[in-house]
Design an enzyme around this catalytic site. Structure first.
Site, PDB file in Angstrom:
ATOM      1  N   ARG A   1      -1.017   1.270 -11.645  1.00  0.00           N
ATOM      2  CA  ARG A   1       0.402   1.315 -11.979  1.00  0.00           C
ATOM      3  C   ARG A   1       0.591   2.191 -13.222  1.00  0.00           C
ATOM      4  O   ARG A   1      -0.312   2.292 -14.058  1.00  0.00           O
ATOM      5  CB  ARG A   1       0.946  -0.094 -12.243  1.00  0.00           C
TER       6      ARG A   1
ATOM      7  N   LYS B   1      -0.061  -7.038 -13.770  1.00  0.00           N
ATOM      8  CA  LYS B   1       1.175  -7.676 -13.322  1.00  0.00           C
ATOM      9  C   LYS B   1       0.934  -9.108 -12.852  1.00  0.00           C
ATOM     10  O   LYS B   1       1.725 -10.011 -13.132  1.00  0.00           O
ATOM     11  CB  LYS B   1       1.793  -6.841 -12.197  1.00  0.00           C
TER      12      LYS B   1
ATOM     13  N   HIS C   1       5.162   5.833 -10.145  1.00  0.00           N
ATOM     14  CA  HIS C   1       4.825   4.684  -9.304  1.00  0.00           C
ATOM     15  C   HIS C   1       4.666   5.097  -7.846  1.00  0.00           C
ATOM     16  O   HIS C   1       3.925   4.479  -7.073  1.00  0.00           O
ATOM     17  CB  HIS C   1       5.898   3.602  -9.437  1.00  0.00           C
TER      18      HIS C   1
ATOM     19  N   ARG D   1       1.203   5.749  -6.108  1.00  0.00           N
ATOM     20  CA  ARG D   1       0.518   4.645  -5.433  1.00  0.00           C
ATOM     21  C   ARG D   1       0.913   4.601  -3.948  1.00  0.00           C
ATOM     22  O   ARG D   1       0.073   4.370  -3.076  1.00  0.00           O
ATOM     23  CB  ARG D   1       0.861   3.318  -6.118  1.00  0.00           C
TER      24      ARG D   1
ATOM     25  N   HIS E   1      -2.741  -5.691  -5.299  1.00  0.00           N
ATOM     26  CA  HIS E   1      -1.803  -6.640  -4.701  1.00  0.00           C
ATOM     27  C   HIS E   1      -2.547  -7.941  -4.433  1.00  0.00           C
ATOM     28  O   HIS E   1      -3.658  -7.932  -3.921  1.00  0.00           O
ATOM     29  CB  HIS E   1      -1.230  -6.086  -3.397  1.00  0.00           C
TER      30      HIS E   1
ATOM     31  N   TYR F   1     -12.877 -14.413  -1.470  1.00  0.00           N
ATOM     32  CA  TYR F   1     -13.878 -13.694  -0.673  1.00  0.00           C
ATOM     33  C   TYR F   1     -13.725 -12.182  -0.883  1.00  0.00           C
ATOM     34  O   TYR F   1     -14.709 -11.464  -1.070  1.00  0.00           O
ATOM     35  CB  TYR F   1     -13.688 -14.029   0.810  1.00  0.00           C
TER      36      TYR F   1
END
Length: 397
Positions: A248, A275, A337, A340, A363, A373
């Site tokens: 970001r 974030k 941004h 991304r 995310h 995992y």
């Protein structure tokens, strides 16, 4: 027959002179004036406490600062309280405590306490942006008000200028932040309910829109313009760093040398800068490491990899890349941004595992078991994906 007290007159009070001993002049119904030996004249009120029935008195102040009329008004107020079983002295103490609480609990003071807690839940950059927005658009208008005086109409009036400027996204965030502060006040026992919970319904709502980006086919054009653009070299390297790491804008601009693990070829971003509040690990490709090698002589002796141009003790502003992209001719079509989104679209079109891409973008997977995992097993696979992405950028240059 009950003794009748003749009410005092202004002339009688003024004519009262000090004597060898203190003495009193009575006005009736418990009110009297005490003349002290030094000439001071004090108003006092005698009464019986409602519960204990013990005799006591309370002061109303000194004459002439408190006039005869004022003293009588205060006596009637005290008698009215007593008729309802309320001790006037206790009532006065409660009012004084309430006034002190109001002075200590202004909207600004409560906001500061809320912000101290909020800082533990968001990144440092985000916390800075939150407080700056409040300082700019809210605190100058309602900061000095007691939290109990902040009502819907108060906040609406304060935020009207923001709507008038057309800053609907800013307006939305401000309403959310003010609501959080007021909810904090409710939970702290300062107010009984949040009076501005529905304020957002009064204002225009911003239309949802995606961050401007470009298509994968336009990547060569971006890299060509970036190579020849007349922009600061550090800004150019910051944009390249953002591209290669998929970070970001704020995370990229605030990158620190201490976060770089050269042995493992990793960039470890601590949770307090992310974030989602979780550490994010970015595999560093040869191209990413080359950017660090370029920046080493410039900022290797400093905290931040991309220091501010005017003040190298702070990181480069996260908006610097946006301004550079606009000067390069991408205004309205690409923001920092959006780099991304460009990476995500390109990698998805290439057929990479969507879970890998989401992990690279930091995310958070809502499934806690799968998230644990993924953190344990995706790093090697992500490195290969990041290396492919860096090669794609390099070929497009």
């Amino acid at each position: 027959m009950a003794r009748v007290t003749k009410p005092l007159s202004q002339t009688e009070i003024k004519a009262a002179k000090p004597q060898d001993k203190e003495y009193t002049l009575r006005d009736g119904d418990g009110l009297y004036l005490r003349i002290k030996k030094n000439g001071t004249k004090l108003w006092l009120f005698d009464y019986y406490r409602p519960i204990t029935k013990k005799r006591t008195n309370m002061g109303f102040g000194a004459f002439p600062e408190v006039s005869l009329a004022d003293a009588r008004r205060r006596r009637e107020e005290a008698r009215s309280l007593l008729a309802r079983g309320i001790d006037p002295q206790e009532h006065l103490k409660e009012q004084h405590a309430s006034a002190l609480a109001e002075a200590a609990n202004t909207f600004s003071a409560v906001a500061e306490r809320w912000m101290a807690l909020k800082k533990t839940k968001v990144t440092a950059d985000h916390a800075f942006d939150i407080w700056r927005s409040l300082e700019r658009d809210v605190l100058p208008l309602i900061g000095a008000l007691p939290i109990t005086a902040v009502k819907a109409q108060t906040v609406i009036a304060a935020l009207q200028p923001v709507q008038s400027r057309g800053n609907l996204e800013t307006l939305k965030r401000l309403i959310q932040r003010i609501n959080e502060i007021m909810t904090y006040a409710v939970n702290s026992g300062l107010i009984d309910a949040n009076p501005i919970a529905g304020v957002r319904q009064v204002f225009q709502q911003p239309k949802k829109k995606h961050m401007p980006s470009i298509s994968p086919e336009q990547l060569p054009e971006l890299m060509s313009v970036l190579t020849t653009a007349s922009i600061n070299l550090q800004t150019r390297r910051l944009i390249e760093w953002s591209l290669h790491t998929m970070a970001r804008p704020g995370e990229a601009a605030s990158a620190r040398w201490a976060e770089i693990d050269y042995d493992a070829k990793l960039w470890r971003i601590p949770g307090d800068r992310m974030k989602a509040g979780r550490e994010h690990i970015v595999p560093l490709t040869p191209q990413s490491l080359a950017i660090l090698e370029f920046m080493q002589p410039i900022s290797g002796h400093r905290e931040f990899i991309f220091p501010g141009v005017k003040d190298p003790k702070v990181p480069m502003n996260s908006q610097t890349a946006n301004m550079a992209l606009k000067r390069m001719g991408f205004g309205g079509t690409l923001v920092a941004h959006g780099l991304r989104s460009l990476a995500s679209t390109t990698l998805n079109e290439e057929g990479f595992d969507p879970d890998l891409i989401e992990a690279a973008l930091a995310h958070i997977d809502k499934n806690e078991v799968r998230r644990a995992y993924n953190r344990a097993t995706y790093l090697d696979r992500r490195r290969k994906m990041m290396e492919w992405w860096s090669e794609k950028i390099t070929i497009s240059s």
